[in-house]
Design an enzyme around this catalytic site. Structure first.
Site, PDB file in Angstrom:
ATOM      1  N   HIS A  97       0.857  -1.190   0.000  1.00  0.00           N
ATOM      2  CA  HIS A  97       0.000   0.000   0.000  1.00  0.00           C
ATOM      3  C   HIS A  97       0.891   1.237   0.000  1.00  0.00           C
ATOM      4  O   HIS A  97       1.830   1.322   0.794  1.00  0.00           O
ATOM      5  CB  HIS A  97      -0.929   0.006   1.215  1.00  0.00           C
ATOM      6  CG  HIS A  97      -2.086   0.928   1.031  1.00  0.00           C
ATOM      7  ND1 HIS A  97      -1.953   2.298   1.068  1.00  0.00           N
ATOM      8  CD2 HIS A  97      -3.388   0.684   0.767  1.00  0.00           C
ATOM      9  CE1 HIS A  97      -3.138   2.846   0.852  1.00  0.00           C
ATOM     10  NE2 HIS A  97      -4.017   1.883   0.653  1.00  0.00           N
TER      11      HIS A  97
ATOM     12  N   ARG B  36      -2.828   1.697  -7.157  1.00  0.00           N
ATOM     13  CA  ARG B  36      -1.925   1.559  -6.012  1.00  0.00           C
ATOM     14  C   ARG B  36      -0.480   1.251  -6.383  1.00  0.00           C
ATOM     15  O   ARG B  36       0.453   1.823  -5.824  1.00  0.00           O
ATOM     16  CB  ARG B  36      -2.411   0.399  -5.140  1.00  0.00           C
ATOM     17  CG  ARG B  36      -3.270   0.849  -4.038  1.00  0.00           C
ATOM     18  CD  ARG B  36      -3.754  -0.293  -3.238  1.00  0.00           C
ATOM     19  NE  ARG B  36      -4.993   0.178  -2.626  1.00  0.00           N
ATOM     20  CZ  ARG B  36      -5.819  -0.583  -1.944  1.00  0.00           C
ATOM     21  NH1 ARG B  36      -5.570  -1.852  -1.777  1.00  0.00           N
ATOM     22  NH2 ARG B  36      -6.899  -0.086  -1.412  1.00  0.00           N
TER      23      ARG B  36
ATOM     24  N   ARG C 212      -4.636  -6.959  -6.841  1.00  0.00           N
ATOM     25  CA  ARG C 212      -6.019  -6.955  -6.348  1.00  0.00           C
ATOM     26  C   ARG C 212      -6.689  -5.620  -6.608  1.00  0.00           C
ATOM     27  O   ARG C 212      -6.116  -4.561  -6.330  1.00  0.00           O
ATOM     28  CB  ARG C 212      -5.988  -7.222  -4.849  1.00  0.00           C
ATOM     29  CG  ARG C 212      -7.319  -7.128  -4.162  1.00  0.00           C
ATOM     30  CD  ARG C 212      -7.144  -7.306  -2.667  1.00  0.00           C
ATOM     31  NE  ARG C 212      -6.451  -6.174  -2.089  1.00  0.00           N
ATOM     32  CZ  ARG C 212      -6.957  -5.382  -1.131  1.00  0.00           C
ATOM     33  NH1 ARG C 212      -8.157  -5.608  -0.659  1.00  0.00           N
ATOM     34  NH2 ARG C 212      -6.256  -4.388  -0.638  1.00  0.00           N
TER      35      ARG C 212
HETATM   36  C1  LIG Z   1      -5.509  -2.107   7.339  1.00  0.00           C
HETATM   37  C2  LIG Z   1      -6.238  -2.929   6.306  1.00  0.00           C
HETATM   38  C3  LIG Z   1      -7.221  -2.344   5.534  1.00  0.00           C
HETATM   39  C4  LIG Z   1      -7.920  -3.112   4.585  1.00  0.00           C
HETATM   40  N1  LIG Z   1      -8.946  -2.527   3.884  1.00  0.00           N
HETATM   41  C5  LIG Z   1      -9.700  -3.316   3.063  1.00  0.00           C
HETATM   42  C6  LIG Z   1     -10.864  -2.795   2.429  1.00  0.00           C
HETATM   43  O1  LIG Z   1     -11.229  -1.644   2.627  1.00  0.00           O
HETATM   44  N2  LIG Z   1     -11.585  -3.627   1.618  1.00  0.00           N
HETATM   45  C7  LIG Z   1     -11.211  -4.927   1.390  1.00  0.00           C
HETATM   46  O2  LIG Z   1     -11.892  -5.634   0.632  1.00  0.00           O
HETATM   47  N3  LIG Z   1     -10.107  -5.440   1.977  1.00  0.00           N
HETATM   48  C8  LIG Z   1      -9.370  -4.678   2.819  1.00  0.00           C
HETATM   49  N4  LIG Z   1      -8.280  -5.218   3.436  1.00  0.00           N
HETATM   50  C9  LIG Z   1      -7.966  -6.640   3.219  1.00  0.00           C
HETATM   51  C10 LIG Z   1      -8.997  -7.494   3.973  1.00  0.00           C
HETATM   52  O3  LIG Z   1      -9.261  -6.899   5.226  1.00  0.00           O
HETATM   53  C11 LIG Z   1      -8.494  -8.906   4.186  1.00  0.00           C
HETATM   54  O4  LIG Z   1      -7.991  -9.431   2.998  1.00  0.00           O
HETATM   55  C12 LIG Z   1      -9.639  -9.793   4.668  1.00  0.00           C
HETATM   56  O5  LIG Z   1     -10.256  -9.223   5.791  1.00  0.00           O
HETATM   57  C13 LIG Z   1      -9.119 -11.167   5.004  1.00  0.00           C
HETATM   58  O6  LIG Z   1     -10.151 -11.875   5.632  1.00  0.00           O
HETATM   59  P1  LIG Z   1      -9.889 -13.366   6.096  1.00  0.00           P
HETATM   60  O7  LIG Z   1     -11.143 -13.840   6.716  1.00  0.00           O
HETATM   61  O8  LIG Z   1      -9.322 -14.129   4.968  1.00  0.00           O
HETATM   62  O9  LIG Z   1      -8.702 -13.247   7.175  1.00  0.00           O
HETATM   63  P2  LIG Z   1      -8.570 -12.403   8.514  1.00  0.00           P
HETATM   64  O10 LIG Z   1      -9.645 -11.427   8.695  1.00  0.00           O
HETATM   65  O11 LIG Z   1      -7.175 -11.887   8.557  1.00  0.00           O
HETATM   66  O12 LIG Z   1      -8.754 -13.509   9.629  1.00  0.00           O
HETATM   67  C14 LIG Z   1      -7.799 -14.540   9.780  1.00  0.00           C
HETATM   68  C15 LIG Z   1      -8.143 -15.312  11.035  1.00  0.00           C
HETATM   69  O13 LIG Z   1      -7.354 -16.488  11.135  1.00  0.00           O
HETATM   70  C16 LIG Z   1      -6.843 -16.597  12.445  1.00  0.00           C
HETATM   71  N5  LIG Z   1      -5.629 -17.398  12.415  1.00  0.00           N
HETATM   72  C17 LIG Z   1      -4.458 -17.120  11.755  1.00  0.00           C
HETATM   73  N6  LIG Z   1      -3.579 -18.127  11.960  1.00  0.00           N
HETATM   74  C18 LIG Z   1      -4.195 -19.050  12.732  1.00  0.00           C
HETATM   75  C19 LIG Z   1      -3.794 -20.296  13.291  1.00  0.00           C
HETATM   76  N7  LIG Z   1      -2.560 -20.814  13.118  1.00  0.00           N
HETATM   77  N8  LIG Z   1      -4.677 -20.978  14.053  1.00  0.00           N
HETATM   78  C20 LIG Z   1      -5.935 -20.473  14.288  1.00  0.00           C
HETATM   79  N9  LIG Z   1      -6.349 -19.299  13.788  1.00  0.00           N
HETATM   80  C21 LIG Z   1      -5.496 -18.604  13.013  1.00  0.00           C
HETATM   81  C22 LIG Z   1      -6.646 -15.166  12.878  1.00  0.00           C
HETATM   82  O14 LIG Z   1      -6.505 -15.049  14.271  1.00  0.00           O
HETATM   83  C23 LIG Z   1      -7.917 -14.546  12.316  1.00  0.00           C
HETATM   84  O15 LIG Z   1      -9.007 -14.803  13.163  1.00  0.00           O
HETATM   85  C24 LIG Z   1      -7.575  -4.468   4.392  1.00  0.00           C
HETATM   86  C25 LIG Z   1      -6.573  -5.046   5.164  1.00  0.00           C
HETATM   87  C26 LIG Z   1      -5.919  -4.301   6.129  1.00  0.00           C
HETATM   88  C27 LIG Z   1      -4.863  -4.962   6.956  1.00  0.00           C
END
Ligand SMILES: Cc1cc2nc3c(=O)[nH]c(=O)nc-3n(C[C@H](O)[C@H](O)[C@H](O)COP(=O)(O)OP(=O)(O)OC[C@H]3O[C@@H](n4cnc5c(N)ncnc54)[C@H](O)[C@@H]3O)c2cc1C
Length: 582
Positions: A264, A313, A409
Site C-alpha cells: 500500500h 496503487r 487486487r
Molecule cells: C488495514 C487494512 C485495511 C484493509 N482494507 C480493506 C478494504 O477496505 N476492503 C477490502 O476488501 N479489503 C481490505 N483489506 C484486506 C482485507 O481486510 C483482508 O484481505 C480480509 O479481511 C481477510 O479476511 P480473512 O477472513 O481471509 O482473514 P482475517 O480477517 O485476517 O482472519 C484470519 C483469522 O485467522 C486466524 N488465524 C491465523 N492463523 C491461525 C492459526 N494458526 N490458528 C488459528 N487461527 C489462526 C486469525 O486469528 C484470524 O481470526 C484491508 C486489510 C488491512 C490490513
C-alpha cells in the site's frame, strides 16, 4: 525467453520439513468440519455450515475479532447500483489483475457478490446510507463505477466483523457449533491416501483442552488470512503470520502466485526502527483531495499517470519509492490539510483519531508516509468451490489463491472474495457430506514422521529484514537469491528456545519466505505489485503463467508454470493504458 516448466529452487535453498516441532498431542476432539480463523471468511463459512452440518468447530488464534477483517477501512465492492453491472465489475477486476486472473472465478465473485452483501445487511451489518436510505456507494482506484459499500465512514471491517460475531453469539447455545479462542493450529493431520482429516492445535485453555491436542474432522477449512508479518512493516495485524499457507505447504498442497504481494502506498511512517503493523491511510483520503508531496513540498504524482495522486496503487507505490530514492529519504508526505478539520473528522474518524494518538493532526500536519506490505494475492490454490489440491482441505479468504486477483487486487475485492467463496465452500461441503463423499476418518489420522523443524522467534526480525530487502517491493535476481540464502542460514541455526506460538509463527514465516523468494526470483517482470529492477521491460511470453509451488516428497520445493491464455483484443486494449511498466 521462456522459463523452464518445473524447477527446484537454486542449490542451497532450505528444504521444507513435513511439520513443525511440537509436543505430542495430549488430547483429542472431533467435529464434522473444522474452520480455522474468524475473519470474514471463517465466520461466514462456520455460520453457513452449521445450518446443515451436525458439528462445526471454529478455532481462532487469539480472540474472535482479531484479524485483518476488523482493520478494513475502505469497504466492500459489489455491483449494487442499478446503473452498475457484474460485467463492469468483472472488467475492472480483470484489468487490475494484469492478465493473470481466472476469469471464471472473477465471474463468480462479481455475480454472487451483490446477493451476499445484501445477506450481510439482513444479518445486521449497518452500511452507511444516503438521505434516501440507500446504501451509499463510493469509488476507489481502478473501479469505473461507484460500487464500494462502507460503514462508519472508514470502519467497514469492524462493522462486518461485529455483525458476524453477533450472529455467531446468537447461535452459541447450539450444540452444533463450538468455538475455541486462543487455539493456534500448528499442522494438518493426514489420513489414508493423503486425505486431510484434522489438525494439531495448541490451546491456551483450561481443563482437558489445554496445550497441544488433535482435532479430527471430515474436512478442514483454512481461513487464516494473510502473511504481512513476513516483512518488517505491514498494515496487517500481528496474527497475519501466514500460518494457513505454511501448514498447507508442509502437508503438500499447491501454493500459487505467492510473488504477488500488494504494497500500500500510503502507510504512516513512524520512523526507521518501527516494525510490525503500521497505520494505513486509506486511498479514500486521496480520493477526497489529499496529495502526495516530497520533502521539498513538490507534488510528484502529476505527469506520472493521467489520474495523478489517484493512479492505481502499484503505480503510486512505485512513484513514491522512486522519489524516496531520488531524494535520499525514507518517506514522503501526504498533505490533507486543505480538507479542513471538520470534514476530515467526519469522513475519516478512525484515521484522524489514530493519527492524533501518534502525534499527527491531518488538519494541520503533513503526514509522513511510505509503502508497506498490505495484501497477498497468492496463497493456497483453490478451485471454484474452495477445494485445494489436497482432498478434505479447503481454503477461503486471503489465505487462498482462488484466482480472482491475478497479479494485483482491485481495491475492496478481498472482503468480497472471503464472503463469496466461504459460502461456496459451505455449500460444497454440505452437498458432499450428504452424498457420503466426506466420511469421518476411521483409519489412522496422524501427524507425519520425524521430519520437523523450528526457528527461534528471536530470529524473526532478521528474517523480516532479509525478506523486505530481498523480496520486497523492489526485487532482482540477486536480491531474491540473497533472501533465499538468508533463509538457509537462519534455518541452520541451533534452537535454544522452547517451542511455542511465537516460534511456530516464525517458522511459518521462514517456510513461506523460501517459497516467496523462489517464485519472486523466477518472475522476471515488472508488473503486479512489485518492481523487478533487472527486468523493467514487458515480455508477454514470460508473463502469462502462474507459478505453482509444492513441497516435494524429499522436502525440496518444486515450482512449475501454469500457462494462462492471453486476453482477447477488447480486454487487451483495456489493459494497455493501466499497466505502465516502470
Ligand atoms: C488495514 C487494512 C485495511 C484493509 N482494507 C480493506 C478494504 O477496505 N476492503 C477490502 O476488501 N479489503 C481490505 N483489506 C484486506 C482485507 O481486510 C483482508 O484481505 C480480509 O479481511 C481477510 O479476511 P480473512 O477472513 O481471509 O482473514 P482475517 O480477517 O485476517 O482472519 C484470519 C483469522 O485467522 C486466524 N488465524 C491465523 N492463523 C491461525 C492459526 N494458526 N490458528 C488459528 N487461527 C489462526 C486469525 O486469528 C484470524 O481470526 C484491508 C486489510 C488491512 C490490513
Amino acid at each position: 525467453m521462456t522459463s523452464p516448466p518445473s524447477t527446484p529452487p537454486p542449490p542451497g535453498a532450505p528444504r521444507i520439513p513435513r511439520r513443525l516441532t511440537a509436543p505430542e498431542p495430549g488430547w483429542t476432539s472431533s467435529a464434522d468440519v473444522i474452520v480455522v480463523g474468524s475473519g470474514i471468511a471463517g465466520l461466514t463459512c462456520a455460520l453457513a455450515l452449521r445450518v446443515h452440518v451436525d458439528k462445526v468447530l471454529l478455532v481462532t488464534k487469539t480472540v474472535l475479532d482479531e484479524g485483518s477483517t476488523a482493520w478494513a477501512q475502505g469497504g466492500i465492492a459489489a455491483a449494487l447500483d442499478p446503473e452498475d453491472s457484474p460485467e463492469e465489475h468483472l472488467l475492472d477486476t480483470l484489468v487490475a489483475g494484469v492478465g493473470l486472473c481466472d476469469e471464471e472465478a472473477v465471474r463468480i465473485l462479481v455475480t454472487e457478490g451483490p446477493r451476499r452483501v445484501r445477506e450481510l445487511v439482513e444479518l445486521g451489518a449497518m452500511f452507511d446510507r444516503d438521505a434516501g436510505g440507500d446504501i451509499k456507494l463510493t469509488r476507489e482506484g481502478g473501479h469505473h463505477r461507484d460500487r464500494i459499500a462502507h460503514a462508519g465512514g472508514d470502519s467497514t471491517g469492524k462493522e462486518i466483523s461485529r455483525a458476524l460475531i453477533e450472529a455467531l453469539h446468537a447461535v452459541l447455545h447450539d450444540p452444533g457449533i463450538e468455538v475455541i479462542e486462543h487455539a493456534l493450529v500448528v499442522d494438518l493431520l493426514s489420513g489414508p491416501a493423503g486425505r486431510v482429516c484434522g489438525v494439531t492445535l495448541h490451546v491456551l485453555g483450561e481443563g482437558q483442552i489445554d496445550g497441544v491436542g488433535a482435532a479430527h474432522a471430515r474436512a478442514v477449512v483454512l481461513a487464516t488470512g494473510g502473511l504481512g508479518q513476513i516483512y518488517t512493516s505491514t498494515t496487517n495485524p500481528p496474527v497475519a503470520t501466514g500460518d494457513g499457507m505454511a501448514v498447507a505447504l508442509r502437508a503438500g498442497a499447491r501454493i500459487t502466485d505467492l510473488e504477488f504481494i500488494q504494497f500500500h502506498p500510503t502507510v504512516l511512517f513512524l520512523g526507521e526502527g518501527s516494525t510490525g503493523q503500521q497505520p494505513l491511510i486509506s486511498e479514500a483520503v486521496r480520493g477526497e483531495g489529499a496529495v502526495l508531496v516530497d520533502r521539498d513540498g513538490i507534488r510528484f504524482m502529476q505527469g506520472q499517470h493521467p489520474l495523478a495522486d489517484l493512479a492505481p496503487r502499484d503505480v503510486v507505490a512505485r512513484a513514491i519509492l522512486r522519489r524516496m530514492a531520488e531524494t535520499g529519504t525514507d518517506h514522503v508526505f501526504l498533505d490533507a490539510r486543505h480538507l479542513g478539520a471538520d470534514f476530515l473528522a467526519e469522513r475519516f474518524p478512525s484515521i484522524v483519531a489514530r493519527c492524533r494518538e501518534l502525534g499527527f493532526d491531518p488538519a494541520t500536519d503533513l503526514l509522513p508516509v511510505a509503502p508497506a506490505q498490505h495484501y497477498v494475492g497468492g496463497g493456497v490454490e483453490t478451485d471454484h468451490d474452495g477445494r485445494t489440491s489436497l482432498p478434505g482441505l479447503y481454503a477461503a479468504g486471503e489465505v487462498a489463491c482462488s484466482g480472482v486477483h491475478g497479479a494485483n487486487r482491485l481495491a475492496s475485492n478481498s472482503l468480497l472474495e472471503g464472503l463469496v467463496f466461504a459460502h461456496r465452500i459451505a455449500e460444497d461441503i454440505t452437498a458432499r457430506i450428504l452424498a457420503g463423499e466426506l466420511p469421518m476418518p476411521d483409519g489412522p489420522c496422524v501427524r507425519d514422521d520425524d521430519d520437523h523443524q523450528i526457528l527461534d522467534s528471536r530470529h524473526r526480525l532478521a528474517l523480516q529484514r532479509a525478506l523486505t530487502s530481498g523480496s520486497g517491493p523492489i526485487r532482482s535476481a540477486d536480491s531474491t537469491a540473497d533472501a533465499l540464502a538468508a533463509c538457509a542460514q537462519l534455518a541452520a541455526l541451533p534452537v535454544v528456545e522452547s517451542v511455542g506460538p511465537r516460534s511456530w509463527e516464525t517458522t511459518n514465516l521462514l517456510h513461506l519466505g523460501v517459497v516467496l523468494s523462489t517464485v519472486a526470483g523466477r518472475r522476471e517482470e515488472t508488473r503486479g505489485g512489485h518492481v523487478r529492477s533487472d527486468f523493467p521491460d514487458r515480455d508477454d511470453a514470460i508473463w502469462l503463467r502462474r507459478q505453482r509451488s509444492v513441497r516435494g516428497a524429499d522436502g525440496v520445493l518444486q515450482v512449475s508454470d501454469l500457462a494462462v491464455a492471453p486476453f482477447g483484443p477488447e480486454l487487451a486494449a483495456a489493459l494497455a493504458p493501466t499497466t505502465p511498466n516502470r
